[in-house]
Design an enzyme around this catalytic site. Sequence first.
Site, mmCIF file in Angstrom:
data_model
loop_
_atom_site.group_PDB
_atom_site.id
_atom_site.type_symbol
_atom_site.label_atom_id
_atom_site.label_comp_id
_atom_site.label_asym_id
_atom_site.label_seq_id
_atom_site.Cartn_x
_atom_site.Cartn_y
_atom_site.Cartn_z
ATOM 1 N N PRO A 134 0.789 -1.233 0.000
ATOM 2 C CA PRO A 134 0.000 0.000 0.000
ATOM 3 C C PRO A 134 0.822 1.284 0.000
ATOM 4 O O PRO A 134 0.779 2.079 0.953
ATOM 5 C CB PRO A 134 -0.835 -0.130 1.275
ATOM 6 C CG PRO A 134 0.045 -0.927 2.197
ATOM 7 C CD PRO A 134 0.781 -1.900 1.315
ATOM 8 N N CYS A 135 1.539 1.536 -1.084
ATOM 9 C CA CYS A 135 2.287 2.784 -1.182
ATOM 10 C C CYS A 135 1.344 3.982 -1.244
ATOM 11 O O CYS A 135 1.763 5.110 -0.967
ATOM 12 C CB CYS A 135 3.214 2.761 -2.388
ATOM 13 S SG CYS A 135 2.414 2.441 -3.972
#
Length: 283
Positions: free
Chosen positions: A247-248
Site C-alpha cells: 500500500p504505497c
Amino acid sequence: MEKQQDLINFERIAKAIAFLQDNFKAQPSLAEIAAHVHMSPDHFQRLFQEWAGTSPKKFLQYTSIQHAKQLLAGQQKNLFHASFETGLSSTSRLHDLFIQIEGMTPAEYKQGGRQLTIRYAYHASRFGNVLIASTDKGVCYVAFEDEANGVCETLFNSYPNATFVLENSPYQKAVLAFFNRDWSNLQAVKLHLRGTPFQLHVWAALLKIPAGQLASYRQVAEEIGNPSASRAVGTAIGSNPIAYLIPCHRVIQTSGLLGGYRWGLHRKTAIIAWESALKTAQQ
C-alpha cells in the site's frame, strides 16, 4: 459484470474527484458535480453511495488535507506497532497477515527473469483496469492501466529474459479479492519480487500500515531504522511494483499533501478515501 460496472463507476467518480480538486474553493454543489459527469443529482448520489459506501459529502471529507493530517497526527507513535484486537478480517490486519514477500534469488535478479514463466492478464477492478502477473512462486506485478502508462511494457522491461504467457492464474483471482468490500474470506497471497534488499525492506514496512490509516515518508524511514533516509524511502516507494497490495498509496507528505503516485493522483485520492469510508463503516 459487477467488476465491469465498478470500473465504469470509478471512471465517473475519478472524474468527479478531479473536478472537486480543481474547484474546491468554490464549494460546488451536488448538482454541479453531477452535471460535470453528465448525470442527474439523484443518479450520481445513488451511484456514489453504491461505489464508495458513503455519501459524496462524507467521501470528500476523507480526501481533504485536514483529514490526512489528523490521521498522521493520531498515529505518530504507534502506527506500525499497534496492538490489533480484532479478528482476521479486520482492515487493520489485512496486509500484515495476508501478504508475504519473497525476494527473488540473486540469480533470478541478475538474469532478468531467465527461466521464469510469467503469466499475466488484465482485469476490471474497483479502481480501474489492472494488470496482474505472477511466476510459479507468487505475484510479481500489479499495475493499474490508463492511456498514459504502458504497464505491460513496464512488466516486459522488468523481466527482459522471462517467458510471458497471456492467461489467468489462481494468484490473480486471489489478488482481485482484495478490491472487494468484504474481506472475510481472503486467501493468503505470496509476492515474488525483484528488488534490492533496501527496496524489499521498505515494501515490507508498507504492509504494516493499516487500511484507513496513513504514514509519512519520515515515519516509514524511522520504521526501517534509518530516519535520515526519507528521500531514499520515497524512491523505493515510487518503485513499488505491486499496486494496492503493497500500500504505497498510504504514504503521504508530512504536510498532509498526498504527494505522487505512479498510477495517478486521482486514483490515490479515491483509494485513500474509499478505505477510510470502509473503516468507518466497520467501526
